[in-house]
Design an enzyme around this catalytic site. Structure first.
Site, short mmCIF file in Angstrom:
data_model
loop_
_atom_site.label_atom_id
_atom_site.label_comp_id
_atom_site.label_asym_id
_atom_site.label_seq_id
_atom_site.Cartn_x
_atom_site.Cartn_y
_atom_site.Cartn_z
CE LYS A 65 -3.97 1.94 2.55
NZ LYS A 65 -4.82 1.85 3.75
CB SER A 140 -8.15 3.67 2.56
OG SER A 140 -7.30 3.10 3.55
CB SER A 164 -8.32 0.76 5.40
OG SER A 164 -9.03 1.96 5.28
N1 GLN Z 1 -13.22 4.33 6.18
C1 GLN Z 1 -12.53 4.67 7.39
C2 GLN Z 1 -12.06 6.10 7.34
O1 GLN Z 1 -12.28 6.72 6.34
C3 GLN Z 1 -11.38 3.74 7.61
C4 GLN Z 1 -10.18 4.06 6.83
C5 GLN Z 1 -8.99 3.21 7.19
O2 GLN Z 1 -9.13 2.18 7.83
N2 GLN Z 1 -7.82 3.71 6.84
O3 GLN Z 1 -11.52 6.61 8.28
#
Ligand code: GLN
Length: 472
Positions: A65, A140, A164
């Site tokens: 990532k 994400s 994410s």
């Molecule tokens: N969707 C969540 C957020 O926007 C989780 C994102 C993540 O785990 N990085 O904060």
């Protein structure tokens, strides 16, 4: 799967395998990779062919990532403000992967600074779901999930602050694990909300996730929140079965707002676990309905502080402003950050400001404690909890991007796990129409071995991990 791949790479040529992989990646329409490390990967493959090493991941290609620092490979968190930033060091997890012989093929697309649920807020544009390219892959870590599901890399790393890793695993029909807070070092992970996030694997099988966990977990003195103790092993006992396991079904994680096909696939999954010797009972996590609000206050507050360091001067390319410090700093940040990141910095700054700190941030911390206590209480009665990973299957690209609240709501079953710091895995458990559904198995702190064992038993009894999308 990775063990078969390792045997194949020893018998055939790692270089040929990687050349075929890069050919596939270069033809792909998924927009899942941001940077390819083709030259270094092929060099490492040639070295491996000449002189095979015998690490746990020798010769195995892996995708990383965007927000995990890789020495010599651009790390930009899919944000304009970090374009051109090449870290001079490796994250702890990258050091561990390299020490075990893995080959990094490239970096994967993500929501900008990991803020999102759909991989649409990236400065590189959205990644597509390999099962239906008009849909999001989740986020994400959407790029990491899409490359694995789409056959562009056999495994990947993502990060999970509020879902994410698990969300894109669920939307793309693969396995994804969010480890216990502190089990995997965050050294070299670009921070979004540091009290919540962990790096975790995305793979086709539970065994592969267990193998990656053996490699990346363990104490690291450079992360002050890294858990002390012996390195744990997850492969021995993985296939021992789940006879006698007690599973709790949190009643707040079913019903209103959950897609009917998702709910059915998850219940079928629970019945499969029952047929394998586990028993289930309803439990309650009574503070669940406050989790989203608490999570977003805490995550945005931490983000506003963590992202203060991106002034365009120290990291990434400087964007040509040459006035006094304030003007330069504001202009660079105005151009460099996308709208979702700006929204979160502003809301987080507000929640931390004098007068509101007690009303929002401190209150959210108190709710966090209550949520953690819900889990501790439940784990006195049961060994694991089971729920849908996401209340819905993948949605269309563009469908929710202008409605941030509807995106935040989709995280309802993943964020409580990060607030509590416990581990959870998403495993494929069926389909809603043509789109995959994930079953979430949640364990107590440092209960990864039990989570993986249950997920392994489930996978061995079901065909879903074998289903592959037709891509390209
Ligand atoms: N969707 C969540 C957020 O926007 C989780 C994102 C993540 O785990 N990085 O904060």
């Amino acid at each position: 799967m990775l063990s078969e791949l390792k045997a194949r790479l020893l018998a055939e040529s790692c270089e040929d395998y990687l050349c075929r992989l890069f050919e596939r990646i270069e033809k792909s329409s998924l927009n899942a990779f941001t940077t390819l490390a083709k030259v270094s990967a092929l060099n490492e493959a040639r070295q491996f062919d000449k002189n095979p090493c015998h690490g746990l991941l020798s010769g195995v290609p892996i995708a990383i990532k965007e927000c995990i620092s890789t020495n010599g490979i651009e790390t930009n968190c899919s944000s304009r403000i970090l374009r051109g930033y090449i870290p001079p060091y490796d994250a702890h997890v990258i050091e561990r992967l390299k020490a075990e012989g893995a080959i990094i093929v490239g970096k994967t697309n993500m929501d900008e600074f990991a803020m999102g649920t759909s991989t649409e807020t990236s400065c590189f544009g959205p990644t597509k779901n390999p099962w239906d390219q008009s849909c999001v892959p989740g986020g994400s870590s959407g790029g990491s999930a899409a490359v694995v599901a789409g056959g562009e890399a056999p495994c990947a790393l993502g990060s999970d602050t509020g879902g994410s890793v698990r969300c894109p695993a669920s939307f793309c029909g693969i396995v994804g694990l969010k480890p216990t807070y502190g089990l995997v070092s965050r050294y070299g992970l670009v921070a979004y909300a540091n009290s919540l996030e962990q790096i975790g694997p995305l793979t086709h099988t539970v065994e592969d996730t267990a193998l990656l966990m053996e490699v990346i977990s363990g104490h690291d003195g450079r992360d002050s929140t890294s858990a002390e103790g012996e390195r744990r092993s997850y492969l021995p006992g993985l296939k021992d079965g789940i006879a006698g396991l007690k599973i709790g079904i949190p009643k707040e994680y079913f019903g209103e707002g959950v897609n009917k096909d998702v709910e059915k696939a998850v219940w079928d999954g629970i019945h499969t676990l029952e047929s394998l010797g586990a028993s289930w009972q309803e439990v309650s996590l009574p503070h669940t309905r406050y989790a989203l609000a608490a999570y977003y206050v805490i995550a945005m507050s931490e983000a506003s502080s963590n992202l203060a360091r991106f002034d365009g001067l120290r990291y990434g390319s400087r964007q040509g402003e040459d006035k006094d410090w304030h003007t330069t700093f504001s202009a660079i940040r105005a151009k460099g950050f996308g709208p979702e990141v700006k929204r979160r910095i502003m809301l987080g700054t507000y929640a931390l400001s004098a007068g509101y700190y007690g009303r929002y941030y401190l209150k959210a911390l108190k709710v966090r404690t209550l949520i953690k206590e819900d889990f501790l209480r439940a784990f006195k009665e049961v060994d694991l909890l089971a729920s849908p990973t996401m209340p819905i299957p993948a949605f269309k690209i563009g469908e929710r991007i202008n409605d941030p609240l509807s995106l935040y709501m989709a995280d309802v079953f993943t964020v409580p796990i990060n607030l509590a710091g416990v581990p959870a895995i998403s495993v494929p458990c069926g389909f809603a129409g043509h789109l995959p559904v994930g079953l979430q198995l949640i364990g107590p702190h440092f209960g990864e071995a039990a989570v993986l064992k249950a997920a392994q038993a489930f996978e061995a009894a079901t065909p879903f991990h074998e289903a592959k999308p037709e891509v390209i």
